[in-house]
Design an enzyme around this catalytic site. Structure first.
Site, PDB file in Angstrom:
ATOM      1  N   THR A 500      -2.211   3.487   5.987  1.00 49.68           N
ATOM      2  CA  THR A 500      -2.911   4.205   7.158  1.00 49.68           C
ATOM      3  C   THR A 500      -4.401   4.001   7.299  1.00 49.68           C
ATOM      4  O   THR A 500      -4.988   3.542   6.342  1.00 49.68           O
ATOM      5  CB  THR A 500      -2.838   5.786   7.012  1.00 49.68           C
ATOM      6  N   CYS A 501      -4.738   4.036   8.616  1.00 53.44           N
ATOM      7  CA  CYS A 501      -6.344   3.776   8.861  1.00 53.44           C
ATOM      8  C   CYS A 501      -7.133   4.983   8.720  1.00 53.44           C
ATOM      9  O   CYS A 501      -7.726   5.737   9.713  1.00 53.44           O
ATOM     10  CB  CYS A 501      -6.118   3.180  10.285  1.00 53.44           C
ATOM     11  N   ASP A 502      -6.963   5.690   7.490  1.00 49.73           N
ATOM     12  CA  ASP A 502      -7.627   7.056   7.216  1.00 49.73           C
ATOM     13  C   ASP A 502      -7.902   6.719   5.513  1.00 49.73           C
ATOM     14  O   ASP A 502      -7.204   6.786   4.763  1.00 49.73           O
ATOM     15  CB  ASP A 502      -6.723   8.012   7.532  1.00 49.73           C
TER      16      ASP A 502
END
Length: 638
Positions: A500-502
Site C-alpha cells: 500500500t501507499c502508506d
C-alpha cells in the site's frame, strides 16, 4: 550453515508454542500441519499446499483455511467442558455458542454449526444482519441462539419470528428499556421469549479490552437495574421467562486470575437472583478465552497464562462451589469463545517480492586529491577499520562525520555526489560494526540500535489494512513465519512492508527472544526462487475487519481438508476468488463499464488523429479492460 538445526528454528519462530499442536517445523525445513490431533499420521507439508495453489493458477496473496483445525477446536472446547463437568459431578450442562462477529464468513459458520451439532453448540448474534444469518443457519433445535447487542423493535420482531420458527432464542437485555419492548411484543404477538439479563461487572479483565466491564461499561445492567428487572418481569407476568444471566469482562483475557474473579462475582449475582425468585437456568460467562499469539504463555497482551482445561475447570468448579454454598441449582453453562475456535484455522500467505535496504549500495567515487576533508575522513575511517577495534568509538566518529556532511551539504559546501559517498561509506562502516557485535558478549545500549538501523524491509504482496488490520490498529502480534527453508539459518534482519501507499502499511512487531521485537530474521532472497511468508492466527477478526485501503480487496481463498488416502494428506475443497478491481470500484460507486468506455473514446480519438495505430489502440483498450477484471494485488512472475 551446518550448525543450524530445526530446534534453532523452533527457538526463533516458536511454532510449537503458538501452534497449539497444529503446526510444527518439519525436518525438511518446511512448515507442517497436523490438522487432526487424533490422527498424527496426517501431516500436511505447507510447501505442497503452495505448489498445488500455484498449479491451480491462483494468484497470491491467498487466505488458506484448514477447516479440520476449525472443527477440531469446536470439538475440543466442548469435550473439555463435558469431561470437566463429569469429573466434578456438576449438575448442569454446557451449551456453548459461537459469536459470529468473530468471523462471519459463511464457510466458517457452516463448519462451526456442523462440528458443534453433536454438542448442541449454538450461535450468538449481536446485530440484525447477524440475527438474519443465525436464523437461517442455526438449524439444530436443541442449540441456543443468544442475542446480544442493542436492539430496536425490528430486531426484537425478528427474534420473535425465530421463536415461531422453533428456534431456542434467548434475548439478552443490554439496557433496561429493552424490557419494555419485549413486554409490548409479547402481549401483541401472544408469545413469550426466553429472556437474559446482562450484568455490569465490577471485575475487569486486563489488557486492551478491560473497558468491557466496570461502571463505565458500554453494555449491561447495574446491580439496582438487575433487581428492578426481576420485579418488572414479575409485574408483567414474564418472570418465568427469565432464563439467563450474562456477563463479559473482555476479549483475549490474558490472566486466569481475572477469570476466577469474574466467575466468583457472576456466581454470586446468579445465586442472589435465584434467591429473589428468578427462575434462571443458564449462566453465560461471555467470551475472553485467549490465544497465545506470541508463544510466551504469559500475561502479555498477546498471550495467556492458562490452558483451555484450566479455563474450563475454573468456570465449572468456581460456579459449583458458590452454588453449593448458597444452596441454589447448578446452572447450565454457556460461553462465547469465538477467538479460541477460529484463530488457528486461517492464515495469510504472501510472497516476498523484493528487499528494501536502508543503506546505500551504489559504487563509491574514487578518491580525489581535492575532495573535502569530511569525505576524506569518512573514507579513511572506512578503509582502516582494523585499526579501530573499539566499535563504540567507530560508531561515534562515523555518526559525527555523517552529520557534518549533511550540514555541509545544506550550506552548499558539499555537492550531492560527495554527500552520497559519505552516506555509502557510513552504511558500510555500520555493516562492519554489526558483524563485530554479533560476536560480542556485551553490546552497549546505544549500539543495539544498529541492528534496527541496518534492518531491511521485505516487501510482501499484500495489504496490512485488509489482511492483518489488528497489527496496525492495536499492535496485535501475529506469528510471522517463512513457509520453507527453516532448516537454513536466516541471516537477514528485517521487518515486513506491504504494497500500500502508506507508511503505516507494515508489520514491525514480532515474536522476540525478550518479548516484542521490531524485526525478525528471514532468509536471503534467491534469484528466480519464490519466498513465501505466512501470517498465522488470522481466523479471528482479521478475516472480517479489513478495509480497502488503496482499493486492495479481499484475498483469494483456498479451503483445505485433510484426506488420509491422498499422497499429500489433503485436497483443495473449494477456491473462493478474491476481489477484482471492477468489484472494489463498484463498491466505491464507480462505474467500471463507463470508465472503460471513456478510455476507449480517448484511444479512438488518438487513432483518428493518427497518433496511435489502430492495432496498438485496440491492444491498449483490451489491456485496460483486462486490468479491470483482474486481481487487485501484484501479479508476480510464475
Amino acid at each position: 550453515m551446518n550448525n543450524w538445526t530445526i530446534e534453532d528454528a523452533e527457538e526463533l519462530y516458536r511454532v510449537k508454542r503458538w501452534g497449539a499442536g497444529y503446526f510444527e517445523i518439519g525436518e525438511n525445513g518446511n512448515l507442517k500441519i497436523t490438522p487432526s490431533q487424533n490422527n498424527e499420521s496426517l501431516r500436511i507439508d505447507f510447501k505442497s499446499v503452495i505448489d498445488e495453489i500455484r498449479a491451480e493458477g491462483i494468484q497470491f496473496p491467498v487466505v488458506v483455511r484448514f477447516h479440520d483445525i476449525l472443527r477440531a477446536q469446536v470439538a475440543k472446547l466442548n469435550q473439555v467442558f463435558r469431561d470437566t463437568i463429569s469429573a466434578a459431578e456438576y449438575q448442569g450442562n454446557y451449551m456453548g455458542v459461537y459469536p459470529v462477529k468473530v468471523n462471519q464468513m459463511r464457510e466458517v459458520v457452516e463448519e462451526v454449526v456442523d462440528a458443534g451439532e453433536p454438542f448442541q453448540f449454538g450461535l450468538e448474534a449481536g446485530s440484525k444482519a447477524e440475527l438474519l444469518t443465525v436464523m437461517a443457519y442455526n438449524t439444530n433445535p436443541g442449540a441456543l441462539t443468544i442475542l446480544n447487542g442493542y436492539k430496536d423493535e425490528e430486531f426484537m420482531r425478528l427474534a420473535f419470528m425465530g421463536l415461531l420458527m422453533g428456534r431456542r432464542i434467548i434475548i439478552v437485555v443490554e439496557k433496561f428499556s429493552e424490557l419494555y419492548t419485549i413486554a409490548k411484543l409479547a402481549k401483541e404477538l401472544g408469545i413469550s421469549p426466553e429472556i437474559g439479563l446482562r450484568a455490569k461487572m465490577s471485575v475487569k479483565g486486563r489488557g486492551k479490552w478491560a473497558g468491557s466491564a466496570g461502571d463505565r461499561a458500554k453494555f449491561g445492567l447495574s446491580t439496582s437495574e438487575l433487581v428492578a428487572a426481576v420485579k418488572y418481569l414479575k409485574d408483567e407476568g414474564l418472570d418465568e421467562r427469565l432464563k439467563l444471566l450474562h456477563f463479559h469482562i473482555g476479549s483475549q483475557l490474558t490472566d486466569i486470575r481475572a477469570i476466577k474473579d469474574a466467575i466468583t462475582e457472576g456466581a454470586r449475582i446468579y445465586a442472589e437472583l435465584r434467591h429473589l425468585g428468578a427462575n434462571l437456568e443458564f449462566v453465560d460467562v461471555g467470551g475472553g478465552l485467549g490465544i497465545d499469539y506470541d508463544g510466551s504463555a504469559s500475561t502479555n497482551e498477546s498471550s495467556r497464562n492458562y490452558s483451555i482445561k484450566e479455563y474450563v475447570g475454573d468456570i465449572v468448579y468456581g460456579m459449583q462451589e458458590i452454588c453449593d454454598a448458597e444452596e441454589v441449582p447448578h446452572p447450565n453453562l454457556v460461553s462465547e469463545s469465538g477467538r479460541a475456535l477460529t484463530a488457528h484455522h486461517s492464515c495469510v500467505v504472501t510472497e516476498v517480492v523484493s528487499e528494501i535496504k536502508p543503506q546505500g549500495s551504489q559504487a563509491i567515487h574514487t578518491s580525489d586529491p581535492d575532495e573535502h576533508f569530511i569525505v576524506s575522513n569518512m573514507r579513511e575511517l572506512s578503509e582502516n577499520l582494523e585499526k579501530y577495534p573499539n566499535s563504540q568509538e567507530v560508531y561515534n566518529d562515523a555518526g559525527d562525520w555523517k552529520e557534518q556532511a549533511l550540514n555541509a551539504f545544506k550550506l552548499g559546501v558539499l555537492n550531492l555526489e560527495q554527500l552520497a559517498t559519505v552516506e555509502t561509506l557510513y552504511w558500510q562502516i555500520m555493516q562492519v560494526i554489526q558483524t563485530r557485535l554479533e560476536k560480542d558478549e556485551f553490546v552497549p545500549e546505544e549500539l543495539k540500535e544498529i541492528e534496527l538501523q541496518m534492518a531491511s524491509q521485505y516487501l510482501g504482496n499484500f495489504s496490512v489494512f485488509q489482511s492483518a488490520a489488528d497489527t496496525w490498529a492495536i499492535d496485535q502480534i501475529l506469528p510471522v513465519v517463512p513457509i520453507t527453508r527453516m532448516n537454513e539459518k536466516p541471516t537477514i534482519t528485517c521487518s515486513i512492508a506491504d504494497i500500500t501507499c502508506d507508511s503505516d502499511g507494515k508489520i514491525d512487531n514480532f515474536i522476540g527472544e525478550d518479548g516484542i521485537s521490531p524485526t525478525i530474521k528471514m532468509h536471503p532472497l534467491k534469484p528466480n526462487e519464490h519466498y513465501y511468508v505466512g501470517l498465522f492466527l488470522t481466523g479471528a477478526y482479521q478475516d472480517v475487519m479489513g478495509d480497502m485501503h488503496n482499493l486492495f480487496g479481499r484475498l483469494n481463498e483456498v479451503h483445505i481438508f485433510s484426506y488420509d488416502d491422498d499422497p499429500e494428506d489433503f485436497y483443495i475443497e473449494e477456491i473462493v476468488r478474491g476481489s477484482s478491481v471492477e468489484h472494489v470500484l463498484n463498491i466505491m460507486q464507480y462505474h467500471p463499464k463507463s470508465m472503460a468506455q471513456d478510455v476507449k473514446r480517448v484511444i479512438d480519438k488518438k487513432i483518428a488523429d493518427g497518433e496511435l495505430k489502430p492495432r496498438d489502440g485496440v491492444k491498449l483498450i483490451d489491456f485496460y479492460e483486462a486490468c479491470l477484471e483482474g486481481y487487485t494485488y501484484l501479479k508476480t512472475t510464475s
